[in-house]
Write a protein that holds these residues in place. Structure first.
Motif, mmCIF file in Angstrom:
data_model
loop_
_atom_site.group_PDB
_atom_site.id
_atom_site.type_symbol
_atom_site.label_atom_id
_atom_site.label_comp_id
_atom_site.label_asym_id
_atom_site.label_seq_id
_atom_site.Cartn_x
_atom_site.Cartn_y
_atom_site.Cartn_z
ATOM 1 N N VAL A 15 0.851 -1.184 0.000
ATOM 2 C CA VAL A 15 0.000 0.000 0.000
ATOM 3 C C VAL A 15 0.891 1.240 0.000
ATOM 4 O O VAL A 15 1.771 1.378 0.857
ATOM 5 C CB VAL A 15 -0.946 0.028 1.224
ATOM 6 N N ARG A 16 0.670 2.129 -0.961
ATOM 7 C CA ARG A 16 1.449 3.365 -1.071
ATOM 8 C C ARG A 16 0.577 4.567 -0.736
ATOM 9 O O ARG A 16 -0.646 4.507 -0.847
ATOM 10 C CB ARG A 16 2.028 3.518 -2.476
ATOM 11 N N GLY A 17 1.229 5.657 -0.354
ATOM 12 C CA GLY A 17 0.515 6.887 -0.045
ATOM 13 C C GLY A 17 0.800 7.332 1.378
ATOM 14 O O GLY A 17 1.857 7.034 1.949
ATOM 15 N N ILE A 18 -0.131 8.079 1.959
ATOM 16 C CA ILE A 18 0.009 8.526 3.346
ATOM 17 C C ILE A 18 -0.510 7.400 4.228
ATOM 18 O O ILE A 18 -1.699 7.314 4.556
ATOM 19 C CB ILE A 18 -0.766 9.835 3.589
ATOM 20 N N VAL A 19 0.384 6.486 4.595
ATOM 21 C CA VAL A 19 -0.013 5.273 5.302
ATOM 22 C C VAL A 19 0.881 4.985 6.507
ATOM 23 O O VAL A 19 0.768 3.928 7.125
ATOM 24 C CB VAL A 19 -0.025 4.054 4.345
ATOM 25 N N GLN A 20 1.765 5.920 6.825
ATOM 26 C CA GLN A 20 2.582 5.766 8.032
ATOM 27 C C GLN A 20 2.308 6.944 8.956
ATOM 28 O O GLN A 20 2.177 8.083 8.523
ATOM 29 C CB GLN A 20 4.074 5.700 7.678
ATOM 30 N N GLY A 21 2.210 6.640 10.244
ATOM 31 C CA GLY A 21 1.932 7.690 11.216
ATOM 32 C C GLY A 21 0.471 8.076 11.298
ATOM 33 O O GLY A 21 0.128 9.106 11.880
ATOM 34 N N THR A 70 -10.251 3.335 5.233
ATOM 35 C CA THR A 70 -8.948 3.777 5.751
ATOM 36 C C THR A 70 -9.103 4.764 6.906
ATOM 37 O O THR A 70 -10.126 5.445 7.018
ATOM 38 C CB THR A 70 -8.129 4.437 4.639
ATOM 39 N N PRO A 71 -8.072 4.877 7.766
ATOM 40 C CA PRO A 71 -8.111 5.884 8.836
ATOM 41 C C PRO A 71 -8.265 7.298 8.282
ATOM 42 O O PRO A 71 -7.940 7.564 7.116
ATOM 43 C CB PRO A 71 -6.740 5.700 9.518
ATOM 44 N N ALA A 72 -8.734 8.185 9.142
ATOM 45 C CA ALA A 72 -9.094 9.536 8.695
ATOM 46 C C ALA A 72 -7.944 10.273 8.044
ATOM 47 O O ALA A 72 -8.139 11.005 7.069
ATOM 48 C CB ALA A 72 -9.627 10.332 9.888
ATOM 49 N N LEU A 73 -6.722 10.126 8.559
ATOM 50 C CA LEU A 73 -5.590 10.880 8.036
ATOM 51 C C LEU A 73 -4.865 10.167 6.902
ATOM 52 O O LEU A 73 -3.921 10.705 6.332
ATOM 53 C CB LEU A 73 -4.593 11.195 9.162
ATOM 54 N N ALA A 74 -5.280 8.930 6.585
ATOM 55 C CA ALA A 74 -4.606 8.169 5.530
ATOM 56 C C ALA A 74 -5.095 8.620 4.152
ATOM 57 O O ALA A 74 -6.216 9.102 3.995
ATOM 58 C CB ALA A 74 -4.860 6.675 5.708
ATOM 59 N N ALA A 75 -4.226 8.454 3.159
ATOM 60 C CA ALA A 75 -4.585 8.717 1.763
ATOM 61 C C ALA A 75 -3.833 7.706 0.906
ATOM 62 O O ALA A 75 -2.624 7.817 0.727
ATOM 63 C CB ALA A 75 -4.230 10.143 1.358
ATOM 64 N N VAL A 76 -4.547 6.704 0.425
ATOM 65 C CA VAL A 76 -3.926 5.629 -0.354
ATOM 66 C C VAL A 76 -3.787 6.080 -1.805
ATOM 67 O O VAL A 76 -4.767 6.482 -2.439
ATOM 68 C CB VAL A 76 -4.775 4.341 -0.279
#
Length: 778
Positions: A15-21, A70-76
């Motif tokens: 999974v790529r994108g905003i997915v850490q933290g 996905t979690p609120a702050l995630a962006a896949v």
């Protein structure tokens, strides 16, 4: 004979994108356990890696939910799946430690304190009651505390704070919202607040005592330097005129409006008009400064000066929330000036020792803490248009380092932007990352900040740029820095207004062969002919442009000294148009007899006069001619005050001044008829707001007419409005309305600033557009 369907499958998913933290691994853990799947999830430098094993229907259901819930702050941004051999090696689903290696993932921006943490912050029964650094996977600092990826505590400035037993249990529990929240801490194990007040308090106060004393100092009219997530602010009571005047004098910021931080929406509504779209922006996780129309209220008039707008933000860190006071606490200032902690012309201060030295003489006290800041990140600024869409004017905290999708692949490239409103941009393949807003590069500290921002972006993205792009201006500090950075091959130099147009093309994801009509209006840009451009109509694509039309040039007497004196610009415009300096003209009255004599000789002999086609300078000149602003103390002051005058009569039927058009190649937009009509109106005693409206509408009508001519000559029917002049809401709205009525497709900026803060994206795309054979090579 058909083979029997498999009863167990195993799938590897990247999974790529905003997915850490952002709590992605516990989210994956929950999904897998709900489907009774085995396997593991881990972070690596490229994103999140998942392996799941179980019944085919369960695996398929897991994969579907993985991107839908996905979690609120995630962006896949991408998911790759592959079936692999079944292992049956272990029961259960594990969260494994992060792995290293090469790759590229996206770190989330710093995010405002979430509602769950705010609830705990105000709860006397919670162990984090009034904890100034409360956070979880849904909120808190990310970009400004992270040194490298994968995102783990050891690669953040929280590494120096060993977790206590209670925090460790939360951190290790996949059911807890603080599972692997890298900034997690409490009073027993986290950062500590200190208040330093030389000459006021004999010894530093800590934690609650520090906050109590800081609130008392603000209530007493003092100025406090407050350390946030991306740097220091200078704060004072925004309803205390004496405190605001004191801050202006100490910071040498005589006229430019201050931003304010309101305790809550109720306090914000006392000082500004707030619509639904503004409310959403104010309360969102990014918490930018939002430009709002001012109300008559408790705000000191010295905060905003002549501007009809006030920049408002709400608290976005626990420190801010506590400083402004929790409900049921003793009253204190409910609205604070919250301006960047720096001296005029310098970047925001992030280092504690620097704060004590560089802000000495401005601040009375320092509310600081011992959590480090890796990269400066000033507040973002946006405005809401009449149609409810947002225009980002300064892209920084809350947006950085969120990537922008590019319309075509680019080679690894660093674009350094311009000298004003600097924000670098790093790109590779089909994504680009803006660095934070760094401000003006005239000071050595600003160039140091550019070096840090470049290093930080490269560390977080793994990109090693082989191309460096910069502005064409040979004297720009940014271009000189780019030459040193590029080494022997030298930087790719991009004309300023071409970069503005290319940034609009890229933001709207137009392809590599796209061409359009670019209206690039700003204050200053180095032209191909060595003169100052800024009123440009370009037929442009990424690879090149043609100057179809521009504002007729006039002398710019004295360079920067002339820019600081709109009355001189006005008289230079009259001189170029062959119009007299009548004694009753406000610009003439604003100059002394000696100044008029020197200016007349300078213009007659063409001494230290660079020709300029700048639309920004024409706005300055008209501001002075209309009697609005003759001397400026900050960039674009005269134009902003002219816009403020126009808002007073914008809905009246006032007509418009008409530009002339001189045929040729390029076509010239001639302001002579505008200036002549303006002087006639002055003699008639026409009110200043009406003069301002007629000028704004005249510029919009000229844009519409020149675009019709360009369409007739070229067939192009898409128009981009770009450059700093289009931060002017009235002008942008008027141009958009006329062009749309004429059948044009109009491109306006949204998340990429129209001004020089968006310049680097255009530089990056032009550099790539010149060499299509290199696209996408990493």
């Amino acid at each position: 004979m058909t083979a029997p369907a498999a009863t167990t499958v195993r799938r590897r998913i990247r999974v790529r994108g905003i997915v850490q933290g952002v709590g992605f691994r516990p989210f994956v853990h929950r999904l897998a356990t709900e489907q009774n799947l085995t396997g593991f999830v881990t972070n690596d430098a490229g994103g999140v890696v998942v392996e799941v094993e179980g019944p085919p229907t369960g695996v398929e259901r897991f994969c579907t939910r993985l991107t839908r819930e996905t979690p609120a702050l995630a962006a896949v941004s991408g998911v790759d799946c592959a079936d692999i051999p079944v292992t049956k090696a272990a029961d259960g689903f594990a969260i494994r430690p992060s792995e290293g290696g090469r790759g590229r993932t996206v770190l989330p921006p710093d995010t405002a304190t979430c509602t769950s943490c705010l609830r705990e912050l105000a709860d006397p029964a919670d162990r984090r009651h009034r904890h100034p650094f409360i956070t979880c996977t849904h909120c808190g600092p990310r970009y400004t505390i992270t040194t490298a990826l994968p995102y783990d505590r050891v690669t953040t400035t929280m590494a120096v704070f060993p977790m206590c037993t209670a925090c460790t249990e939360e951190y290790r529990d996949p059911r807890d919202r603080r599972f692997h929240a890298q900034p997690v801490a409490c009073r027993d194990c986290g950062p500590r607040l200190r208040l330093l007040a030389p000459g006021i308090a004999p010894r530093p106060a800590r934690d609650d005592a520090a906050l109590t004393q800081a609130r008392a100092l603000l209530a007493d009219g003092r100025i406090v330097a407050v350390k946030g997530v991306g740097g220091y602010h200078l704060a004072c009571d925004a309803c205390d005129p004496r405190a605001v005047v004191r801050l202006r004098a100490r910071k040498q910021r005589l006229g430019k409006p201050f931003a304010v931080m309101a305790r809550d929406m109720a306090a914000a509504a006392e000082i500004a008009e707030i619509g639904d779209a503004e409310r959403v922006a104010l309360l969102g996780p990014r918490r930018p400064i939002v430009l709002l129309r001012r109300r008559q209220g408790p705000l000191a008039s010295e905060v905003c000066g002549a501007s009809p707008y006030v920049g408002v933000m709400l608290p976005y860190t626990p420190v801010h929330t506590l400083l402004l006071g929790l409900p049921q606490e003793p009253p204190g200032p409910r609205i604070l000036v919250m301006t960047s902690g720096n001296r005029s012309g310098e970047p925001i201060v992030t280092d504690d020792a620097d704060a004590l030295s560089r802000l000495e003489g401005i601040a009375d006290a320092w509310l600081t803490h011992d959590r480090g800041i890796v990269s400066p990140c000033d507040d973002s600024v946006l405005r809401i248009r009449a149609d409810g869409t947002a225009q980002v004017l300064r892209r920084s905290r809350g947006y950085v380092p969120q990537p922008l999708a590019l319309p075509f692949p680019v080679p690894p490239t660093l674009a350094v932007g311009g000298d004003l409103k600097n924000a670098p941009c790093l790109g590779a393949d089909d994504e680009a990352w803006f660095g934070p807003h760094l401000g003006d590069l005239g000071a050595l500290a600003a160039l140091d900040a550019l070096e840090r921002a470049d290093r930080h972006l490269r560390q977080l993205t793994g990109i090693r740029p082989g191309v460096v792009a910069a502005d064409l201006h040979p004297g720009y500090h940014s271009a000189q820095w780019a030459r040193r950075r590029a080494g022997g091959r030298g930087p790719a130099l991009v004309q300023h207004h071409h970069a503005h147009v290319a940034s609009a093309l890229a933001e709207h994801r137009l392809g590599p062969t796209a061409r359009l009509i670019g209206i690039a209006f700003d204050g200053t840009g180095y032209g191909d002919d060595g003169t100052v451009w800024g009123g440009e109509v370009l037929l442009a694509g990424y690879a090149g442009y043609r100057r179809y039309a521009h504002l007729a040039p006039a002398p710019l007497p004295g360079g920067d000294a002339g820019v600081a004196n709109p009355c001189r610009l006005a008289l230079a415009r009259l001189h170029a148009a062959g119009l007299p300096w009548a004694p009753e003209v406000p610009s003439t009255r604003a100059c002394s007899q000696a100044e008029l004599s020197v200016l007349a000789r300078q213009l007659e002999r063409n001494l230290a006069c660079v020709p300029t086609s700048s639309m920004g300078r024409l706005f300055d000149a008209v501001s002075s001619l209309a009697g609005v602003c003759h001397r400026v103390s900050y960039e674009a002051q005269a134009a902003l005050e002219l816009e403020a005058e126009a808002t007073r009569a914008w809905n009246d039927e006032t007509g418009a001044y008409a530009f002339g058009f001189r045929q040729g190649s390029p076509v010239l937009l001639d302001p002579f008829p505008v200036l002549r009509a303006l002087l006639t109106d002055l003699r008639r005693g026409t009110p200043r707001p009406v003069l301002a409206v007629r000028f704004h509408r005249g510029v919009a009508a000229a844009v519409s007419e020149i675009c019709r001519r360009a369409r007739r000559d070229t067939g192009l029917s898409t128009v981009a409005l770009t450059g700093g002049v289009f931060a002017n809401a009235l002008l942008e709205e008027a141009c958009t309305r006329l062009l749309t009525a004429d059948g044009f497709t109009v491109l306006r900026h949204a998340e990429v600033p129209a001004g020089d803060g968006g310049l680097a994206l255009g530089q990056l795309m032009v550099a790539a557009g010149r060499h299509p054979e290199k696209r996408g090579r990493t």
